[in-house]
Design an enzyme around this catalytic site. Structure first.
Site, PDB file in Angstrom:
ATOM      1  N   ASP A 295      35.725  51.680  35.460  1.00 29.95           N
ATOM      2  CA  ASP A 295      35.761  52.243  36.818  1.00 29.95           C
ATOM      3  C   ASP A 295      37.018  53.074  37.075  1.00 29.95           C
ATOM      4  O   ASP A 295      37.012  53.965  37.929  1.00 29.95           O
ATOM      5  CB  ASP A 295      35.715  51.111  37.850  1.00 29.95           C
TER       6      ASP A 295
ATOM      7  N   VAL B 118      50.181  43.402  35.683  1.00 26.29           N
ATOM      8  CA  VAL B 118      50.924  44.549  35.141  1.00 26.29           C
ATOM      9  C   VAL B 118      51.453  45.375  36.304  1.00 26.29           C
ATOM     10  O   VAL B 118      50.704  45.763  37.205  1.00 26.29           O
ATOM     11  CB  VAL B 118      50.030  45.401  34.221  1.00 26.29           C
TER      12      VAL B 118
ATOM     13  N   GLU C 100      22.053  44.829  48.898  1.00 28.57           N
ATOM     14  CA  GLU C 100      21.943  43.437  48.465  1.00 28.57           C
ATOM     15  C   GLU C 100      22.472  42.480  49.535  1.00 28.57           C
ATOM     16  O   GLU C 100      21.841  41.471  49.845  1.00 28.57           O
ATOM     17  CB  GLU C 100      22.775  43.215  47.194  1.00 28.57           C
TER      18      GLU C 100
ATOM     19  N   ALA D 191      28.697  48.659  35.216  1.00 29.84           N
ATOM     20  CA  ALA D 191      29.113  47.875  34.057  1.00 29.84           C
ATOM     21  C   ALA D 191      28.734  48.524  32.713  1.00 29.84           C
ATOM     22  O   ALA D 191      29.559  48.523  31.785  1.00 29.84           O
ATOM     23  CB  ALA D 191      28.526  46.470  34.166  1.00 29.84           C
TER      24      ALA D 191
ATOM     25  N   GLY E 190      43.279  44.386  31.663  1.00 26.68           N
ATOM     26  CA  GLY E 190      42.031  44.185  32.405  1.00 26.68           C
ATOM     27  C   GLY E 190      40.971  43.520  31.549  1.00 26.68           C
ATOM     28  O   GLY E 190      40.540  44.076  30.545  1.00 26.68           O
TER      29      GLY E 190
ATOM     30  N   PHE F 162      34.552  44.226  32.536  1.00 25.51           N
ATOM     31  CA  PHE F 162      33.509  44.626  31.594  1.00 25.51           C
ATOM     32  C   PHE F 162      34.044  45.524  30.484  1.00 25.51           C
ATOM     33  O   PHE F 162      33.691  45.366  29.322  1.00 25.51           O
ATOM     34  CB  PHE F 162      32.376  45.336  32.333  1.00 25.51           C
ATOM     35  N   GLY F 163      34.887  46.488  30.846  1.00 30.61           N
ATOM     36  CA  GLY F 163      35.386  47.447  29.857  1.00 30.61           C
ATOM     37  C   GLY F 163      36.383  46.818  28.906  1.00 30.61           C
ATOM     38  O   GLY F 163      36.246  46.894  27.675  1.00 30.61           O
TER      39      GLY F 163
HETATM   40  C1  LIG Z   1      29.845  43.523  44.408  1.00 28.90           C
HETATM   41  C2  LIG Z   1      29.621  44.359  43.185  1.00 28.90           C
HETATM   42  C3  LIG Z   1      28.346  44.492  42.676  1.00 28.90           C
HETATM   43  C4  LIG Z   1      28.129  45.257  41.519  1.00 28.90           C
HETATM   44  N1  LIG Z   1      26.860  45.352  41.023  1.00 28.90           N
HETATM   45  C5  LIG Z   1      26.654  46.011  39.851  1.00 28.90           C
HETATM   46  C6  LIG Z   1      25.374  46.035  39.247  1.00 28.90           C
HETATM   47  O1  LIG Z   1      24.406  45.475  39.772  1.00 28.90           O
HETATM   48  N2  LIG Z   1      25.232  46.695  38.054  1.00 28.90           N
HETATM   49  C7  LIG Z   1      26.294  47.316  37.456  1.00 28.90           C
HETATM   50  O2  LIG Z   1      26.124  47.862  36.373  1.00 28.90           O
HETATM   51  N3  LIG Z   1      27.512  47.332  38.006  1.00 28.90           N
HETATM   52  C8  LIG Z   1      27.727  46.684  39.195  1.00 28.90           C
HETATM   53  N4  LIG Z   1      28.969  46.674  39.762  1.00 28.90           N
HETATM   54  C9  LIG Z   1      30.036  47.491  39.160  1.00 28.90           C
HETATM   55  C10 LIG Z   1      30.661  46.812  37.955  1.00 28.90           C
HETATM   56  O3  LIG Z   1      31.019  45.498  38.278  1.00 28.90           O
HETATM   57  C11 LIG Z   1      31.874  47.654  37.559  1.00 28.90           C
HETATM   58  O4  LIG Z   1      31.441  48.925  37.205  1.00 28.90           O
HETATM   59  C12 LIG Z   1      32.600  47.019  36.390  1.00 28.90           C
HETATM   60  O5  LIG Z   1      33.110  45.764  36.763  1.00 28.90           O
HETATM   61  C13 LIG Z   1      33.756  47.924  35.922  1.00 28.90           C
HETATM   62  O6  LIG Z   1      34.398  47.306  34.847  1.00 28.90           O
HETATM   63  P1  LIG Z   1      35.953  47.558  34.578  1.00 28.90           P
HETATM   64  O7  LIG Z   1      36.246  46.881  33.289  1.00 28.90           O
HETATM   65  O8  LIG Z   1      36.269  48.982  34.730  1.00 28.90           O
HETATM   66  O9  LIG Z   1      36.706  46.820  35.780  1.00 28.90           O
HETATM   67  P2  LIG Z   1      36.564  45.361  36.346  1.00 28.90           P
HETATM   68  O10 LIG Z   1      35.366  44.676  35.818  1.00 28.90           O
HETATM   69  O11 LIG Z   1      36.716  45.486  37.814  1.00 28.90           O
HETATM   70  O12 LIG Z   1      37.820  44.584  35.737  1.00 28.90           O
HETATM   71  C14 LIG Z   1      39.134  44.928  36.066  1.00 28.90           C
HETATM   72  C15 LIG Z   1      40.019  43.785  35.607  1.00 28.90           C
HETATM   73  O13 LIG Z   1      41.361  44.214  35.662  1.00 28.90           O
HETATM   74  C16 LIG Z   1      42.156  43.180  36.186  1.00 28.90           C
HETATM   75  N5  LIG Z   1      43.334  43.824  36.794  1.00 28.90           N
HETATM   76  C17 LIG Z   1      43.353  44.744  37.784  1.00 28.90           C
HETATM   77  N6  LIG Z   1      44.614  45.146  38.019  1.00 28.90           N
HETATM   78  C18 LIG Z   1      45.402  44.475  37.168  1.00 28.90           C
HETATM   79  C19 LIG Z   1      46.816  44.465  36.926  1.00 28.90           C
HETATM   80  N7  LIG Z   1      47.673  45.247  37.605  1.00 28.90           N
HETATM   81  N8  LIG Z   1      47.290  43.643  35.973  1.00 28.90           N
HETATM   82  C20 LIG Z   1      46.465  42.830  35.260  1.00 28.90           C
HETATM   83  N9  LIG Z   1      45.128  42.817  35.451  1.00 28.90           N
HETATM   84  C21 LIG Z   1      44.600  43.619  36.386  1.00 28.90           C
HETATM   85  C22 LIG Z   1      41.250  42.470  37.174  1.00 28.90           C
HETATM   86  O14 LIG Z   1      41.665  41.148  37.416  1.00 28.90           O
HETATM   87  C23 LIG Z   1      39.903  42.553  36.481  1.00 28.90           C
HETATM   88  O15 LIG Z   1      39.667  41.416  35.680  1.00 28.90           O
HETATM   89  C24 LIG Z   1      29.214  45.919  40.905  1.00 28.90           C
HETATM   90  C25 LIG Z   1      30.504  45.790  41.430  1.00 28.90           C
HETATM   91  C26 LIG Z   1      30.713  45.001  42.559  1.00 28.90           C
HETATM   92  C27 LIG Z   1      32.097  44.856  43.115  1.00 28.90           C
END
Ligand SMILES: Cc1cc2nc3c(=O)[nH]c(=O)nc-3n(C[C@H](O)[C@H](O)[C@H](O)COP(=O)(O)OP(=O)(O)OC[C@H]3O[C@@H](n4cnc5c(N)ncnc54)[C@H](O)[C@@H]3O)c2cc1C
Length: 468
Positions: free
Chosen positions: A310, A82, A173, A326, A14, A17-18
């Site tokens: 998340d 994955v 939004e 994020a 992934g 952000f994380g």
């Molecule tokens: C519309 C929207 C608005 C938001 N607004 C805000 C905001 O204003 N402020 C804020 O702080 N947060 C906001 N968020 C939340 C924030 O975006 C998430 O908390 C953050 O993206 C979580 O990060 P993450 O790394 O856990 O997952 P993500 O950023 O979702 O990244 C997951 C990654 O894993 C990859 N992936 C998934 N499954 C697989 C797999 N099986 N194999 C390979 N790759 C895979 C995906 O392609 C993706 O790149 C918003 C979210 C959305 C959807």
């Protein structure tokens, strides 16, 4: 990197952000890293709603992972999905091969949750991916195009009704941005219809919008939405969604809301790798499939597998899961990188602790609410703060400048220059429009069973909105 490289191999699944923050924080001299993502770009999800309403183009809010990590010589990017994780072999299986790890970080996020009514997704898409945003933009803009040539008053009403489901930050939004599009941007663009006569409804099951904020902020958000012309229905439950309408129960009465453009912003469930970790690594999941992690973000009994962002449920700080935002994901990414670094020098263990610096939600042009420490503010100052922070966090410098210029332009001209209807003109939807699905009038509890039996149009695998 050479094959006789003795540095421990960290595999991160992934590049959100994380995962990206973790990859950037691991010391190059100590680790070689493989970052796997099914997409080749990092997506700035907080601005997806701008793409969905024509304010920004997808490229403004996405950055190629290889470009972002070009200077990190210890990090390789692998594009691939994955599909399985084998902890005993320390192996990650992709759809086209496998990668072995010493340490694994899973950061695959969440997708939409339709609470068992999966057939609703085809009629009320959620907002999680670039494809979702472009699809929603298509749907919203096409509704105006069809309205311009509609002759039947009922059909015109349906086409100019937009229903956003879920009063969290994304729903607020989206509703605000659609109202601005209709009342500001599209003014004077059509000859037969007046887009300002559109009806934008925001449906929320709970007693207030922005439930994670204070009462005062959520009341301010309500007032801003109403000023923009959004009708907010609180304590209202969606019981059915079809191609031609959204049905809700409000004050015990069922309302059928004819619409062609419904948008789902009401809930999330974990990525499918949560279930894989349960089946393969004995992880415990919560009700929405998130992995309940230990104080160091590892899985109980699996000290070499970490789950962040998340997808993780970290209950050790407040007794409740941390919000899906994020900053949580990024701080967890940094923590795991530090933790891995410390582990190899045998340092004392300190549990993860999230430092909350504030929350902000935007409602529209110069309208937002902000809660930073003890400060609560709204309106123009909050919107400026929101704008500054979001642009600051855009990952690539080039994006920042472009987004800033585009935003400034949009602000002064009320323009949304990315108002393109692109991609597949939704043939399936046109068919459904020609023959609207018969709509049941009773038994709302069995809503899913009543959806048309026509199979859903294939969608990209993930989609959704994080609850914030
Ligand atoms: C519309 C929207 C608005 C938001 N607004 C805000 C905001 O204003 N402020 C804020 O702080 N947060 C906001 N968020 C939340 C924030 O975006 C998430 O908390 C953050 O993206 C979580 O990060 P993450 O790394 O856990 O997952 P993500 O950023 O979702 O990244 C997951 C990654 O894993 C990859 N992936 C998934 N499954 C697989 C797999 N099986 N194999 C390979 N790759 C895979 C995906 O392609 C993706 O790149 C918003 C979210 C959305 C959807």
């Amino acid at each position: 990197m050479t094959t006789d490289d003795k540095r421990p191999h960290v595999v991160i699944i992934g590049g959100g952000f994380g995962g990206l923050e973790c990859a950037r924080s691991l010391p190059p001299s100590d680790f070689r890293v493989t970052l796997i993502d099914s997409r080749n770009f990092h997506l700035f999800q907080p601005l997806l709603y701008q793409v969905a309403t024509g304010g920004l183009s997808p490229a403004n809010i996405a950055a190629p992972l290889r470009g972002v990590l070009a200077r990190r010589k210890n990090v390789s990017v692998r594009m691939g999905e994955v599909v399985d994780i084998l902890p005993d072999e320390q192996r990650v299986c992709l759809n086209d091969g496998h990668v072995d790890y010493d340490e694994l970080v899973v950061a695959t996020g969440v997708r939409h949750n339709y609470f068992g009514h999966n057939t609703w997704e085809q009629f009320a898409p959620g907002l999680k991916t670039v494809e979702d945003a472009v699809g929603i933009r298509h749907r919203v803009l096409e509704a105006f195009e069809r309205a311009e040539r509609a002759t039947d008053p009922g059909e015109l009403h349906r086409l100019l009704t937009f229903v956003v489901i879920g009063g969290g930050p994304t729903g607020v939004e989206m509703a605000g941005a659609i109202a601005e599009l209709a009342r500001g941007t599209l003014r004077g663009n059509f000859r037969r219809i007046n887009p300002a006569h559109s009806r934008v409804l925001l449906i929320e099951a709970g007693p207030r919008v922005l439930a994670a904020y204070t009462d005062a902020s959520s009341n301010r958000a309500m007032r801003s939405l109403e000023r923009l012309g959004v009708t907010v229905w609180l304590n209202t439950r969606v019981v059915d969604i079809s191609a031609s309408m959204v049905s809700v129960i409000r004050n015990g009465v069922r309302h059928n809301l004819p619409t062609r453009a419904a948008i789902w912003a009401a809930g999330v469930q974990a990525s499918h790798l949560g279930a894989t970790l349960r089946d393969r690594a004995g992880a415990t999941l919560d009700q929405v499939g998130r992995v309940i992690v230990e104080k160091d973000l590892s899985i109980a009994g699996q000290p070499h597998i970490f789950v962040i962002g998340d997808l993780a449920n970290y209950p050790h700080q407040t007794g409740e899961p941390l919000p899906g935002i994020a900053p949580v994901a990024m701080q967890q990414g940094r923590f795991v990188a530090d933790r891995l670094g410390l582990r190899y020098v045998d340092a004392d263990f300190i549990p993860f602790h999230y430092h909350h610096r504030g929350s902000m939600a935007t409602i529209g042009r110069a309208a937002a609410v902000a809660e930073i420490g003890r400060w609560r503010f709204s309106g123009y100052p909050a919107w400026l703060a929101w704008l500054f922070i979001h642009v600051l966090f855009l990952i690539e410098f080039e994006s920042r400048v472009l987004v800033m210029i585009q935003w400034a332009w949009n602000y002064f001209t009320r323009n949304r220059s990315a108002r393109l209807i692109t991609g597949d003109v939704d043939a399936a939807l046109s068919d459904r429009d020609a023959k609207p699905a018969p709509h049941p009038k009773s038994n709302p509890g069995n809503a899913a069973a009543k959806a048309p039996s026509k199979p859903a149009k294939p969608k990209p695998r993930r989609s959704a909105k994080a609850t914030q």
